[in-house]
Structure formats: C-alpha cells, structure tokens
Design an enzyme around this catalytic site. Sequence first.
Site, PDB file in Angstrom:
ATOM      1  N   GLU A 188       0.909 -91.212 -17.546  1.00 41.25           N
ATOM      2  CA  GLU A 188       2.022 -91.842 -18.052  1.00 41.25           C
ATOM      3  C   GLU A 188       2.942 -91.436 -17.822  1.00 41.25           C
ATOM      4  O   GLU A 188       3.422 -92.435 -17.014  1.00 41.25           O
ATOM      5  CB  GLU A 188       1.907 -91.846 -19.731  1.00 41.25           C
ATOM      6  CG  GLU A 188       0.075 -93.172 -19.966  1.00 41.25           C
ATOM      7  CD  GLU A 188       0.151 -94.163 -19.584  1.00 41.25           C
ATOM      8  OE1 GLU A 188       1.091 -94.805 -18.733  1.00 41.25           O
ATOM      9  OE2 GLU A 188      -1.248 -94.570 -20.133  1.00 41.25           O
ATOM     10  N   ASP A 326      -9.199 -96.820 -13.259  1.00 38.50           N
ATOM     11  CA  ASP A 326      -8.499 -98.088 -12.133  1.00 38.50           C
ATOM     12  C   ASP A 326      -7.534 -97.455 -11.022  1.00 38.50           C
ATOM     13  O   ASP A 326      -8.132 -97.650 -10.125  1.00 38.50           O
ATOM     14  CB  ASP A 326      -7.908 -99.222 -13.302  1.00 38.50           C
ATOM     15  CG  ASP A 326      -7.025 -98.212 -13.817  1.00 38.50           C
ATOM     16  OD1 ASP A 326      -7.105 -97.072 -14.375  1.00 38.50           O
ATOM     17  OD2 ASP A 326      -5.665 -99.287 -14.416  1.00 38.50           O
TER      18      ASP A 326
END
Length: 609
Positions: A188, A326
């Site tokens: 992140e 993903d």
Amino acid sequence: MMFSHRRKTLVCLLIGFLVMLSLINLSDLDAGGFIPGRAGTRPYRGAGPDVDTDDDPNFFWRNIPIRYPVQSMSPLPTGRARPLPKIQAVFGKESAEEKESRRQRRDAVKKTFVRCWESYKAHAWMSDEVAPISGRARNPFGGWGATLVDSLDTLWIMGLRQDFDLAVAAAANISFETVTSDEINVFETNIRYLGGFLAAYDLSGDKRLLRKAKEVGDMLYAAFDTPNRMPITRWRAREVAQAKGVEQVAGDNVLLAEIGSFAMEFTRISILTGDPKWFDAAQRITEILERQQDSTALPGIWPLVVNAKSQAFNGHNAFTLGAMADSTYEYLPKTYALSGGRLASYRKMYEKAAATATNHNFFRPMIPDEQDILISAMVKVRADEGGAARSQLDPEGQHLVCFAGGMFAIGAKLLELPGHLEAAQKLVDGCIWTYQALPLGIMPETFHMIPCPSRTGSCPWNETLWKKEVLLKHGIDTEDVGQANTIIAKNRLPKGFTKIGDTRYILRPEAIESVFVLYRTTGQKYLLDAAWAMWKAIEKNTRTELASAALADITVTDGELPPKLDSMESFWMGETLKYFYLVFSEPDEISLDEFVFNTEAHPFRIQAP
C-alpha cells in the site's frame, strides 16, 4: 529597412492571430488556471524553487545500515524504446450536444471531488483520511497524508492548480522518518505514496515530488534487506527505525499481490533517477515469477499465497485474478508498456497468464436476459481419489476483479491480441450488468452466480435451477420453492444471484476503471451512458454533508438511502473520481498511448522511442 506591404500584412495578421489565440486560451482557463484537455501533454514546472534532487546526506532511511547488500545488480534496460502499437481508439468529431453533455458530466464529478477535498483540508489535513460523517482524522496508512499524496495527480488533472501547489508544498514536508504504526503495508505504501509522488512529478515536473519519491523509495528499499532480498510485506518499520536496522527475514505465507506489485513503481523511479537498485529489487521477484510460472498447480498463473522465505511461488492451490492477487497480473502488460517494450519477459508472462485465466477463471453466468457476459472467479486445484489434479471453480464475483476487463483491453491493443478484446468487452459488460441488476444501481463487494454449462452457445434462464442453487448456497438441502422464495426475499437477491456475501460498496474504482479503459480503446459511446448511470447512483447514495461515504448494504429496496459507513479511503479521490472525470474528458487527456496507470490510478509516462 522598410517592410513591404505584403510583409506588413503578414505581420499584422500574425499579431492578430496571437492576440486572438491568447484570448481563446484565457477564456478556456478555469478558476485553477487550467487549460482543459492538455494536462498530459505539457509538463508543468511548479510554483516552487528548482529543487536539487540530490539526496540529503542526512536522510534517515538511506543511512540505515544494510545487512545484506546486493552483490550483483540487475542493470536498467538499455537501447531505444520500441514503437508500441496504439492503445487508444481513433475518436471522431463529436456533436455540440455530445460535447456539452460530456463536459457537464465531467464538471459534476469535479464538483464532488472539490467538496471532498475541501473537507479533507478542513478536518484532516496531513492525515491519511477524513471520516466523511464524523469529520474525524484517521491514519491507517502510516500517517503520512495518504489522501494528500493520492490526490496530487487528480488535482493536477482537474486543473486545481492553487490546491496542487498547496498540496505539493505540504507533501514536501512529510517526514517518512516518523512511523506512527507498529506495522506498515509495504504494498500500500508503494502504490499510494511512491506511485502518487512519481505520477505527480511525471505530470508537473516539480522536482520536489521526485525528491519525495526518492525518500519513500529508500524507505521501501529497507524492507528488502533480507538474506534472499525478498521484501517484508507487512513490515515493522518503526522497530527498524528505532534500532537503526534489525535482522529481517521474508515471510513464508505472503499474498501474491503484495509481493508481485513493485515492478511499475520501482522501474519508473530507477528510470527517472538512473539508480538501478529499485529496478533490481523488483526484477528479483519477477525472475522467480517467470521461472515458476509453468510449474504451479494451474500452469500460467500463480497461487494466491506464496512463500517468500523459500522463494517457492508455486506451492498453494487457490488461483484468482481478484483480491490479493490482482495487481501482479495487472502490472505485466503495463510494465512492458512503461519500459517502452524493452522488458520482453513481462509480455511473455502476461500472454501465458491471460490464456490460463481465460480458460479456467472466467465463466458466463446464467442471467434472466441471457446477455453474453463474463465474470472472473476463484479456481482451486485439488487431487481426486486417483491422485490426479482437478480444478474446481468457485463462481464468486468481486467488485475488485472488475479491473480485469481494462487489463484485457490494454493487453489486446498493446500486444496485438485481437481475441482478447472480446473477452475484455464481456468482462466489462459483466460489471455494468451487475451494477444495473442491483436495486440502487451499485455493485456489491462480492456475490455468487450460476455458471452456464458452456461459455459458447445459448444459456437459457432457468428459474427453478436458480432457486435450487439459492437453497444450496445458503446451506439448505431441499427443493422447497417456498423456502427458496423466503431466502430470496430476506436477502433481497436479484434474479441471477444465488448469494451476496458482502453487501458493501466501499467507493471502489475498478468498475469505472475498466469502463474508462474500454471506452478509450474502442470508442464505444454506450460506455459513456453506462458510466453516467454508475456515477448518478454512487453520487446519490454516498453523498454526505462533508464528503462521500462507503455504504454498508447496497441491497436495500425500501426507497430509503442505504446505511453509510464513516469511511472514505484515499482511493476514492485518487482513483474512483479520477476515472469518472477522465471518462468524460477529451480523449487526449492522459492518453493511454502516453501514460500507463499503476494500480492506484497514478499515471506514469511511457518511455518514448
């Protein structure tokens, strides 16, 4: 020397033309001093001084002792970038009515962004997030101003120059030496902070942003200081900072997305700085992925969980393009584009992964209108009684995996795989259909459907079969239609859905992301209306007095607004609103032939030939 009459006339005409042009440009300027339609074509040098990007010798993270220095560094790719196939469609001239409609829609999105941005400035400035109902400041991403950094390029693209300059000045003073969390998510931090600074620099040319990118890059690089140079993905950075370095070992159960999604940011920062250390760090992961791609239980794609400690990326049995995997797949064609086609391994890996996912992970759902759409799902591989491997599809859809339609559209155009554009179309149409099928016009986080027997041919709607599957999915082994009707009513299941496991909408961008990409790659105008329908539903139901809020339950049917959550992640302003704005902007605004978006919607400039 006297001018001839002809030269005087030409000079007068030229002066008149320049004056007229300046007036036209001034009339196009909005309050932020922005000329619409040109954000991606003219670097802006910023309002601040020409800051030297040489490293501060006292910068904290660069001075942390390295326990496991790299012995042999992978060099950056050399040679000229290759001319890449065009990704964007050729757009014809739009009518005056179409242009006015599109601009009104674009400006409506901008208005919502401004409202959210003003609330962030007023209530949570320099914090990670503003809570959209209570107005509290929150810091779930290190406390370094995630919304501030995530919004930099959105501010630029929307022409909010005064706020952009304000935000850059504030971001330049963020201290990444101070770590407020016991543990930070390296993935992140990479996509939001490093990606945010790099994209804002690529758009503006403000060197303060490149300097901050280097600071974040040095901090992240410390997470790779392990015996095998694999990163700590959930990193105790504060402990490392306080002790000026500690012994670190990579984890043995690591999510694929969290270790496989450094290629874009690390390649871009190495290209911009000329320092190959970040490219080398990402390349070590890429080489493992490439080496083990054909040896997994589902050859061509990697399992959801990998072992970074032993460097075994082929040991688990669950495979998906969705959550927690993903962006590893998303970065394959995008890194190939970013490098100007000089990293051929990414192209090869993508072609293998796309082929496997198409054959195993995509299914056509049985739906009432029998539309030919695709949903991407999880596959688990298990041994049968005879010991042979068998794959089993879990037909669960996710809002997050809607990114796959855009990925397939980019791969189809960039790598000249025309058959993949059909899959992209069906995947995007699947997400649009799911939005339209829910009562509020908004897609849930997760849901289950019934796979058709085959992806080709007809798939007639069977109401009896649907109700049987509803019962089974809710753990009831009976064929009592009355009981099925009770479950359907209680859970507010639209026809076609057997279960909605997570009824939230958390302001996700993936569906509009793929609508935007498919529109830019095909020019199909129905996508603009689909995007507008999505926007109206989201704006109506998420709006608060301060900003926009995540929704707890999008299945409500009583006519009331759905219950809201006091949450607005930074990706709402960094991704979702940006994609909505861009789909209604001129097609050359951040052209996909010039820029490639990271998984947090931060556009990096593609290496030109």
